[in-house]
Design a protein around this motif. Structure first.
Motif, PDB file in Angstrom:
ATOM      1  N   GLU A 230       0.853  -6.644   0.691  1.00  0.00           N
ATOM      2  CA  GLU A 230      -0.478  -6.405   0.554  1.00  0.00           C
ATOM      3  C   GLU A 230      -0.853  -5.124  -0.572  1.00  0.00           C
ATOM      4  O   GLU A 230      -1.627  -5.235  -1.503  1.00  0.00           O
ATOM      5  CB  GLU A 230      -1.332  -6.066   1.703  1.00  0.00           C
ATOM      6  CG  GLU A 230      -1.360  -7.062   2.530  1.00  0.00           C
ATOM      7  CD  GLU A 230      -2.163  -6.866   3.936  1.00  0.00           C
ATOM      8  OE1 GLU A 230      -1.986  -5.606   4.475  1.00  0.00           O
ATOM      9  OE2 GLU A 230      -2.790  -7.653   4.413  1.00  0.00           O
TER      10      GLU A 230
ATOM     11  N   LEU B 168      -0.415  -6.461  -4.347  1.00  0.00           N
ATOM     12  CA  LEU B 168      -1.606  -7.152  -4.878  1.00  0.00           C
ATOM     13  C   LEU B 168      -2.233  -6.671  -6.210  1.00  0.00           C
ATOM     14  O   LEU B 168      -2.887  -7.443  -7.060  1.00  0.00           O
ATOM     15  CB  LEU B 168      -2.505  -7.552  -3.909  1.00  0.00           C
ATOM     16  CG  LEU B 168      -1.931  -8.421  -2.831  1.00  0.00           C
ATOM     17  CD1 LEU B 168      -3.104  -8.782  -1.465  1.00  0.00           C
ATOM     18  CD2 LEU B 168      -1.537  -9.888  -3.227  1.00  0.00           C
TER      19      LEU B 168
ATOM     20  N   THR C  58      -9.688  -9.067   8.185  1.00  0.00           N
ATOM     21  CA  THR C  58      -8.381  -9.657   8.092  1.00  0.00           C
ATOM     22  C   THR C  58      -8.533 -11.080   7.588  1.00  0.00           C
ATOM     23  O   THR C  58      -9.402 -11.523   7.818  1.00  0.00           O
ATOM     24  CB  THR C  58      -7.803  -9.649   9.519  1.00  0.00           C
ATOM     25  OG1 THR C  58      -8.318 -10.059  10.473  1.00  0.00           O
ATOM     26  CG2 THR C  58      -7.487  -8.108   9.762  1.00  0.00           C
TER      27      THR C  58
ATOM     28  N   SER D 206       0.020 -11.920  11.602  1.00  0.00           N
ATOM     29  CA  SER D 206       0.182 -10.755  10.621  1.00  0.00           C
ATOM     30  C   SER D 206       0.989  -9.922  10.916  1.00  0.00           C
ATOM     31  O   SER D 206       1.178  -8.789  10.310  1.00  0.00           O
ATOM     32  CB  SER D 206      -1.432  -9.979  10.380  1.00  0.00           C
ATOM     33  OG  SER D 206      -1.640  -9.525  11.589  1.00  0.00           O
TER      34      SER D 206
ATOM     35  N   PRO E  64       1.390 -11.033   5.402  1.00  0.00           N
ATOM     36  CA  PRO E  64       0.708 -12.009   5.110  1.00  0.00           C
ATOM     37  C   PRO E  64       1.585 -13.261   4.774  1.00  0.00           C
ATOM     38  O   PRO E  64       2.685 -13.052   3.772  1.00  0.00           O
ATOM     39  CB  PRO E  64      -0.312 -11.847   4.020  1.00  0.00           C
ATOM     40  CG  PRO E  64       0.176 -10.508   3.449  1.00  0.00           C
ATOM     41  CD  PRO E  64       1.009  -9.771   4.358  1.00  0.00           C
TER      42      PRO E  64
ATOM     43  N   LEU F 180      -1.861 -14.564   0.597  1.00  0.00           N
ATOM     44  CA  LEU F 180      -1.789 -13.836  -0.524  1.00  0.00           C
ATOM     45  C   LEU F 180      -2.301 -14.348  -1.802  1.00  0.00           C
ATOM     46  O   LEU F 180      -3.077 -13.824  -2.758  1.00  0.00           O
ATOM     47  CB  LEU F 180      -0.244 -13.520  -0.834  1.00  0.00           C
ATOM     48  CG  LEU F 180       0.489 -12.612   0.088  1.00  0.00           C
ATOM     49  CD1 LEU F 180       1.924 -12.666  -0.089  1.00  0.00           C
ATOM     50  CD2 LEU F 180      -0.018 -11.428  -0.083  1.00  0.00           C
TER      51      LEU F 180
ATOM     52  N   ARG G 285      -6.119 -14.305  -1.683  1.00  0.00           N
ATOM     53  CA  ARG G 285      -6.585 -13.118  -2.003  1.00  0.00           C
ATOM     54  C   ARG G 285      -6.668 -12.678  -3.644  1.00  0.00           C
ATOM     55  O   ARG G 285      -7.404 -12.035  -3.933  1.00  0.00           O
ATOM     56  CB  ARG G 285      -5.761 -12.019  -1.082  1.00  0.00           C
ATOM     57  CG  ARG G 285      -6.233 -12.003   0.215  1.00  0.00           C
ATOM     58  CD  ARG G 285      -5.567 -11.084   0.974  1.00  0.00           C
ATOM     59  NE  ARG G 285      -5.762  -9.443   0.906  1.00  0.00           N
ATOM     60  CZ  ARG G 285      -5.575  -8.437   1.418  1.00  0.00           C
ATOM     61  NH1 ARG G 285      -4.601  -8.621   2.415  1.00  0.00           N
ATOM     62  NH2 ARG G 285      -5.669  -7.287   0.882  1.00  0.00           N
TER      63      ARG G 285
ATOM     64  N   ARG H  70      -8.639  -7.359  -2.651  1.00  0.00           N
ATOM     65  CA  ARG H  70      -7.164  -6.634  -2.488  1.00  0.00           C
ATOM     66  C   ARG H  70      -7.163  -5.664  -1.055  1.00  0.00           C
ATOM     67  O   ARG H  70      -6.064  -5.356  -0.816  1.00  0.00           O
ATOM     68  CB  ARG H  70      -7.140  -5.420  -3.796  1.00  0.00           C
ATOM     69  CG  ARG H  70      -7.318  -6.188  -4.967  1.00  0.00           C
ATOM     70  CD  ARG H  70      -5.867  -7.104  -5.522  1.00  0.00           C
ATOM     71  NE  ARG H  70      -5.915  -7.384  -6.653  1.00  0.00           N
ATOM     72  CZ  ARG H  70      -6.150  -8.729  -6.997  1.00  0.00           C
ATOM     73  NH1 ARG H  70      -6.512  -9.604  -6.123  1.00  0.00           N
ATOM     74  NH2 ARG H  70      -5.892  -9.086  -8.324  1.00  0.00           N
TER      75      ARG H  70
END
Length: 447
Positions: free
Chosen positions: A295, A298, A416, A429, A433, A438, A441, A447
């Protein structure tokens, strides 16, 4: 040779040149640059702790079904010489147990010291010398960029630098994520610690989990769940925690750390330092595949690798970095992304005692920070899905076409995400992810 007839030479320096109150230490292109030379104040503690590290690195706590236990060549400690400590780190053969010994300044008599990192083997001759060390006998330690030398009254053993397994690099990346979320949950005196550790089973089923729950004072009990108020520390694969038993005769206390996960960490306080053992959420899971950095990575753009490079160059081996990056001039998301890039290369760890990251510039070839995502296949796959136009929808839900299937990615009220794929159904999770979340997002700029 270049077109002009000149020869290009690349010089590699083993450590940074330093000017401080101890004088001037200039780096050279010698490959055997000295990082540390000195005596250990509590030699028997160090000897026993290094033996525990070596034993952990040779142990496979989980053997997948249908696989014979592999006889692996041990890849023993990564040694970091820091301004305030000596740090020895190792993983078990299955990569589900991370162990670290920190020898603090009051635990050594320093002859010379320069920040640096190396990784060496701990072979039978060194193990024999450490095991034979008697109480109150001196132990002298030398760490260079290419070796570690240990001298006792009976022997001097030199261990050479070895190749660092790539799985260890990935494990370093993930353990710092797990540790950064943990807080102290309980503290035991030495006697209570010995009773608790020796009450643990010597073996257990694959997904076994017990809780160490405080009762009164420094007393605890083993239970199948946390206390009603949430107190307690989980121990997945409880026999793995028994690895610290040989150190308990030196212990002054044992601290248990936990978080929202069922990963846990245990810190044995000993004279002149501390020993940390971190256990993965399941003994069938190695830290190297946890996905905890995905995460943070990203954040897009060339600025991410630039920020990581600047951050890396501003640190020396063992120095600490505040967990929020205060004073660095970076937004939170930028700082987190830079940390994730450095951690992916194994260049950052996390210290529970200081509640801060520490720098670990591993003795590897130069890392290309702009290609760091190649170490994260899920993120590579997610970017491919976005570039192929596989993500559609308004976000309630996102639709992600992957192969012949279309999956729904929804954002929950608590911010989430969920996905309808089989991977999410299995892990949710708990391991970062899935590639569809991903991709969604990235497509939605979330983000």
């Amino acid at each position: 040779m270049t077109d002009a007839g000149t020869t290009e030479a690349v010089y590699r320096y083993a450590f940074e040149s330093v000017i401080d109150r101890d004088g001037i230490r200039l780096a050279t292109t010698r490959t055997d640059a000295s990082f540390f030379s000195g005596f250990v104040e509590h030699p028997k503690v160090l000897a026993d702790a290094l033996l525990v590290l070596a034993r952990i690195s040779r142990t496979r706590y989980y053997v997948p079904p249908g696989m014979l236990a592999a006889v692996l060549r041990a890849a023993d400690p990564v040694v970091t010489v820091a301004p305030d400590s000596l740090r020895f780190e190792a993983f078990s053969a299955c990569c589900g147990v991370y162990a670290r010994l920190d020898v603090t300044s009051d635990g050594m008599e320093v002859g010379s010291r320069t920040s640096g990192v190396t990784n060496v083997d701990v072979n039978p001759p060194l193990r024999a010398a450490l095991a034979a060390l008697r109480e109150h006998e001196p132990l002298h330690l030398v760490v260079t960029s290419d070796a570690m030398e240990v001298s006792t009254m009976d022997a001097t053993v030199r261990e050479e630098k070895v190749t660092l397994p790539n799985r260890w690099v990935r494990g370093f990346a993930e353990t710092q994520v797990a540790l950064s979320f943990m807080s102290e949950q309980l503290r035991l005196d030495a006697a209570s610690a010995r009773r608790m550790i020796r009450s643990l089973p010597s073996s257990s089923p694959t997904r076994s989990l017990v809780w160490v729950v405080p009762t009164s004072g420094t007393q605890v009990r083993l239970a199948t769940r946390a206390a009603s108020d949430g107190a307690g520390v989980p121990v997945a694969g409880p026999e793995r925690l028994r690895a610290i038993d040989p150190l308990l005769r030196h212990a002054t206390s044992l601290r248990g750390y936990g978080s929202h996960s069922v990963a846990s960490a245990w810190v044995v306080d000993v004279p002149g330092g501390r020993f940390t053992l971190c256990l993965s959420p399941d003994k069938s899971r190695g830290f190297s595949g946890e996905g905890g950095l995905l995460e943070k990575l990203l954040v897009d753009g060339p600025g991410r690798s630039h920020d990581a490079q600047l951050l890396d160059s501003s640190l020396s081996a063992g120095t600490y970095l505040p967990p929020t990056g205060d004073g660095l001039g970076l937004e939170t998301a930028q700082f987190d992304a830079a940390v994730a890039v450095l951690a992916t290369g194994g260049r950052l760890g996390y210290d529970l005692e200081s509640a801060a990251y520490f720098h670990r510039p591993l003795p590897l070839d130069t890392i290309d920070f702009s290609r760091i995502e190649e170490a994260h296949p899920r993120l590579v796959a997610a970017r491919a899905l976005v570039s192929e136009g596989a993500v559609t929808g308004t976000g309630d839900p996102f639709l992600v076409r992957s192969g012949d299937e279309v999956y729904q990615v929804r954002r929950r009220p608590d911010a989430t995400f969920s996905c309808t794929c089989a991977w999410y159904a299995r892990h949710a999770s708990s391991r970062g992810p899935c590639k569809h979340i991903l991709a969604a997002r990235l497509q939605g700029g979330v983000r």
